[in-house]
Design a protein around this motif. Structure first.
Motif, PDB file in Angstrom:
ATOM      1  N   PRO A   1      10.468 -16.268 -18.396  1.00 39.17           N
ATOM      2  CA  PRO A   1      10.081 -15.129 -17.514  1.00 39.17           C
ATOM      3  C   PRO A   1      10.504 -13.504 -18.113  1.00 39.17           C
ATOM      4  O   PRO A   1      11.788 -13.574 -18.681  1.00 39.17           O
ATOM      5  N   GLU A   2       9.453 -12.967 -18.019  1.00 43.08           N
ATOM      6  CA  GLU A   2       9.573 -11.550 -18.521  1.00 43.08           C
ATOM      7  C   GLU A   2       9.201 -10.584 -17.352  1.00 43.08           C
ATOM      8  O   GLU A   2       8.091 -10.877 -16.718  1.00 43.08           O
ATOM      9  N   ILE A   3      10.124  -9.562 -17.024  1.00 43.88           N
ATOM     10  CA  ILE A   3       9.767  -8.733 -16.237  1.00 43.88           C
ATOM     11  C   ILE A   3       9.317  -7.296 -16.714  1.00 43.88           C
ATOM     12  O   ILE A   3       9.919  -6.639 -17.702  1.00 43.88           O
ATOM     13  N   PHE A   4       8.069  -6.666 -16.140  1.00 49.49           N
ATOM     14  CA  PHE A   4       7.521  -5.274 -16.740  1.00 49.49           C
ATOM     15  C   PHE A   4       7.414  -4.618 -15.402  1.00 49.49           C
ATOM     16  O   PHE A   4       6.503  -4.614 -14.297  1.00 49.49           O
ATOM     17  N   PRO A   5       7.958  -3.431 -15.503  1.00 39.84           N
ATOM     18  CA  PRO A   5       7.786  -2.526 -14.592  1.00 39.84           C
ATOM     19  C   PRO A   5       6.273  -1.780 -14.679  1.00 39.84           C
ATOM     20  O   PRO A   5       5.950  -1.559 -15.649  1.00 39.84           O
ATOM     21  N   VAL A   6       5.252  -1.785 -13.808  1.00 39.44           N
ATOM     22  CA  VAL A   6       3.985  -0.918 -13.751  1.00 39.44           C
ATOM     23  C   VAL A   6       3.985  -0.356 -12.558  1.00 39.44           C
ATOM     24  O   VAL A   6       4.249  -0.501 -11.232  1.00 39.44           O
ATOM     25  N   ASN A   7       3.212   0.925 -12.463  1.00 35.65           N
ATOM     26  CA  ASN A   7       2.674   1.528 -11.482  1.00 35.65           C
ATOM     27  C   ASN A   7       1.220   0.943 -11.090  1.00 35.65           C
ATOM     28  O   ASN A   7       0.472   0.348 -12.122  1.00 35.65           O
ATOM     29  N   PHE A   8       0.838   0.989 -10.053  1.00 33.81           N
ATOM     30  CA  PHE A   8      -0.404   0.031  -9.633  1.00 33.81           C
ATOM     31  C   PHE A   8      -0.952   0.497  -8.245  1.00 33.81           C
ATOM     32  O   PHE A   8      -0.567   1.690  -7.677  1.00 33.81           O
ATOM     33  N   VAL A   9      -2.203   0.291  -7.979  1.00 29.17           N
ATOM     34  CA  VAL A   9      -2.900   0.524  -6.853  1.00 29.17           C
ATOM     35  C   VAL A   9      -3.483  -0.686  -6.246  1.00 29.17           C
ATOM     36  O   VAL A   9      -3.555  -1.961  -6.949  1.00 29.17           O
ATOM     37  N   LEU A  10      -3.733  -0.804  -5.097  1.00 29.91           N
ATOM     38  CA  LEU A  10      -4.345  -1.957  -4.255  1.00 29.91           C
ATOM     39  C   LEU A  10      -6.000  -1.671  -4.141  1.00 29.91           C
ATOM     40  O   LEU A  10      -6.441  -0.608  -3.796  1.00 29.91           O
ATOM     41  N   GLU A  11      -6.538  -2.681  -4.808  1.00 26.00           N
ATOM     42  CA  GLU A  11      -8.169  -2.620  -4.827  1.00 26.00           C
ATOM     43  C   GLU A  11      -8.733  -3.892  -4.468  1.00 26.00           C
ATOM     44  O   GLU A  11      -8.450  -4.843  -5.212  1.00 26.00           O
ATOM     45  N   ARG A  12      -9.406  -4.109  -3.483  1.00 26.01           N
ATOM     46  CA  ARG A  12     -10.090  -5.194  -2.854  1.00 26.01           C
ATOM     47  C   ARG A  12      -9.117  -6.358  -2.641  1.00 26.01           C
ATOM     48  O   ARG A  12      -9.075  -7.537  -3.075  1.00 26.01           O
ATOM     49  N   ARG A  13      -7.928  -6.084  -2.180  1.00 28.63           N
ATOM     50  CA  ARG A  13      -6.788  -6.998  -1.714  1.00 28.63           C
ATOM     51  C   ARG A  13      -6.375  -7.629  -3.013  1.00 28.63           C
ATOM     52  O   ARG A  13      -5.924  -9.029  -3.012  1.00 28.63           O
ATOM     53  N   SER A  14      -6.155  -6.822  -3.965  1.00 25.22           N
ATOM     54  CA  SER A  14      -5.696  -7.202  -5.302  1.00 25.22           C
ATOM     55  C   SER A  14      -4.767  -6.169  -5.745  1.00 25.22           C
ATOM     56  O   SER A  14      -4.973  -4.792  -5.401  1.00 25.22           O
ATOM     57  N   ILE A  15      -3.867  -6.410  -6.644  1.00 27.26           N
ATOM     58  CA  ILE A  15      -2.941  -5.512  -7.405  1.00 27.26           C
ATOM     59  C   ILE A  15      -3.529  -5.304  -8.735  1.00 27.26           C
ATOM     60  O   ILE A  15      -3.940  -6.196  -9.528  1.00 27.26           O
ATOM     61  N   VAL A  16      -3.688  -3.837  -9.026  1.00 18.03           N
ATOM     62  CA  VAL A  16      -4.397  -3.553 -10.236  1.00 18.03           C
ATOM     63  C   VAL A  16      -3.498  -2.521 -11.181  1.00 18.03           C
ATOM     64  O   VAL A  16      -3.073  -1.550 -10.402  1.00 18.03           O
TER      65      VAL A  16
ATOM     66  N   PRO B   1      -1.980   6.041 -15.368  1.00 18.08           N
ATOM     67  CA  PRO B   1      -0.624   5.469 -15.851  1.00 18.08           C
ATOM     68  C   PRO B   1       0.502   6.652 -15.771  1.00 18.08           C
ATOM     69  O   PRO B   1       0.134   7.761 -16.000  1.00 18.08           O
ATOM     70  N   TRP B   2       1.778   6.138 -15.729  1.00 22.25           N
ATOM     71  CA  TRP B   2       2.891   7.031 -15.846  1.00 22.25           C
ATOM     72  C   TRP B   2       3.355   7.219 -17.072  1.00 22.25           C
ATOM     73  O   TRP B   2       3.592   8.400 -17.472  1.00 22.25           O
ATOM     74  N   GLU B   3       3.464   6.132 -18.047  1.00 17.20           N
ATOM     75  CA  GLU B   3       3.968   6.145 -19.269  1.00 17.20           C
ATOM     76  C   GLU B   3       2.907   7.013 -20.087  1.00 17.20           C
ATOM     77  O   GLU B   3       1.561   6.670 -20.099  1.00 17.20           O
TER      78      GLU B   3
ATOM     79  N   ALA C   1       0.922  -1.300   0.048  1.00 11.74           N
ATOM     80  CA  ALA C   1      -0.146   0.011   0.003  1.00 11.74           C
ATOM     81  C   ALA C   1       0.844   1.366  -0.063  1.00 11.74           C
ATOM     82  O   ALA C   1       0.473   2.459  -0.635  1.00 11.74           O
ATOM     83  N   SER C   2       2.091   1.051   0.504  1.00  8.92           N
ATOM     84  CA  SER C   2       2.893   2.209   0.543  1.00  8.92           C
ATOM     85  C   SER C   2       3.794   2.452  -0.834  1.00  8.92           C
ATOM     86  O   SER C   2       4.624   3.484  -0.891  1.00  8.92           O
ATOM     87  N   SER C   3       3.453   1.750  -1.638  1.00 11.21           N
ATOM     88  CA  SER C   3       4.296   1.497  -2.899  1.00 11.21           C
ATOM     89  C   SER C   3       3.526   2.229  -3.917  1.00 11.21           C
ATOM     90  O   SER C   3       2.432   1.818  -3.974  1.00 11.21           O
ATOM     91  N   VAL C   4       4.048   2.678  -5.473  1.00  8.36           N
ATOM     92  CA  VAL C   4       3.192   2.838  -6.249  1.00  8.36           C
ATOM     93  C   VAL C   4       3.837   2.070  -7.544  1.00  8.36           C
ATOM     94  O   VAL C   4       3.309   2.255  -8.606  1.00  8.36           O
ATOM     95  N   VAL C   5       5.102   1.831  -7.410  1.00  6.51           N
ATOM     96  CA  VAL C   5       5.649   0.824  -8.845  1.00  6.51           C
ATOM     97  C   VAL C   5       6.192  -0.385  -8.159  1.00  6.51           C
ATOM     98  O   VAL C   5       6.876  -0.529  -7.006  1.00  6.51           O
ATOM     99  N   GLY C   6       5.927  -1.487  -8.966  1.00  5.31           N
ATOM    100  CA  GLY C   6       6.352  -2.798  -8.668  1.00  5.31           C
ATOM    101  C   GLY C   6       6.768  -3.365 -10.247  1.00  5.31           C
ATOM    102  O   GLY C   6       6.733  -2.750 -11.383  1.00  5.31           O
ATOM    103  N   ARG C   7       7.184  -4.629  -9.821  1.00  4.63           N
ATOM    104  CA  ARG C   7       7.740  -5.451 -11.268  1.00  4.63           C
ATOM    105  C   ARG C   7       6.742  -6.751 -11.269  1.00  4.63           C
ATOM    106  O   ARG C   7       6.292  -7.386 -10.373  1.00  4.63           O
TER     107      ARG C   7
END
Length: 153
Positions: free
Chosen positions: A35-50, A110-112, A20-26
């Motif tokens: 495996p591929e890694i994608f940086p995304v900005n996100f929110v938590l909504e209903r105990r999930s990452i969106v 979105p940041w991008e 909840a304290s973060s805004v960007v993850g992988r």
């Protein structure tokens, strides 16, 4: 974990608090068998990452609703502790306008540049984390951009 006294497993609520304290993850997805890694900005909504995305690999692979992982990490100079949180689960598209609006109301912007009209939800079925005391930086040899330098500068 190696079980050292410096290593501490985070409980479920601590993991959610750090998310909840973060805004960007992988986001980690399997693409063409690897495996591929994608940086995304996100929110938590209903105990999930969106997150939102445009058409492309992230969207196509997220549609498959196959296992995925999401990771955040950080460092706190005041305590000289590093931490990491990993969520594992399946991704699914959010096509309901009310659910999309709920995510937008939480500040999902979105940041991008570009149009990001597709919403994806990662619903964790496993959430783990750890916190550990980082080694003290070497004043003379530690890289200038190492976050640990903040503890002595």
């Amino acid at each position: 974990m190696n079980g050292s006294p410096k290593d501490r497993k985070l409980d479920f609520d601590e993991c959610w608090d750090l998310l909840a304290s973060s805004v960007v993850g992988r986001l980690a997805l399997i693409v063409d068998g690897h495996p591929e890694i994608f940086p995304v900005n996100f929110v938590l909504e209903r105990r999930s990452i969106v997150f939102r995305t445009a058409p492309g690999t992230k969207l196509w692979e997220s549609r498959k609703e196959e296992p995925a992982a999401f990771e955040i990490d950080g460092y706190e100079p005041a305590t000289q502790e590093a931490w990491s949180v990993v969520a594992r689960g399946a991704t699914a598209l959010i096509e309901n306008a009310d659910e999309q609006s709920a995510a937008d109301a939480l500040g999902l912007e979105p940041w991008e540049p570009g149009t990001k009209t597709h919403y994806v939800r990662l619903s964790p079925n496993a959430l783990t984390g750890r916190r550990f005391r980082a080694n003290a930086p070497d004043v003379w040899n530690t890289r200038l951009n190492d976050q640990r330098r903040a503890s002595f500068e």
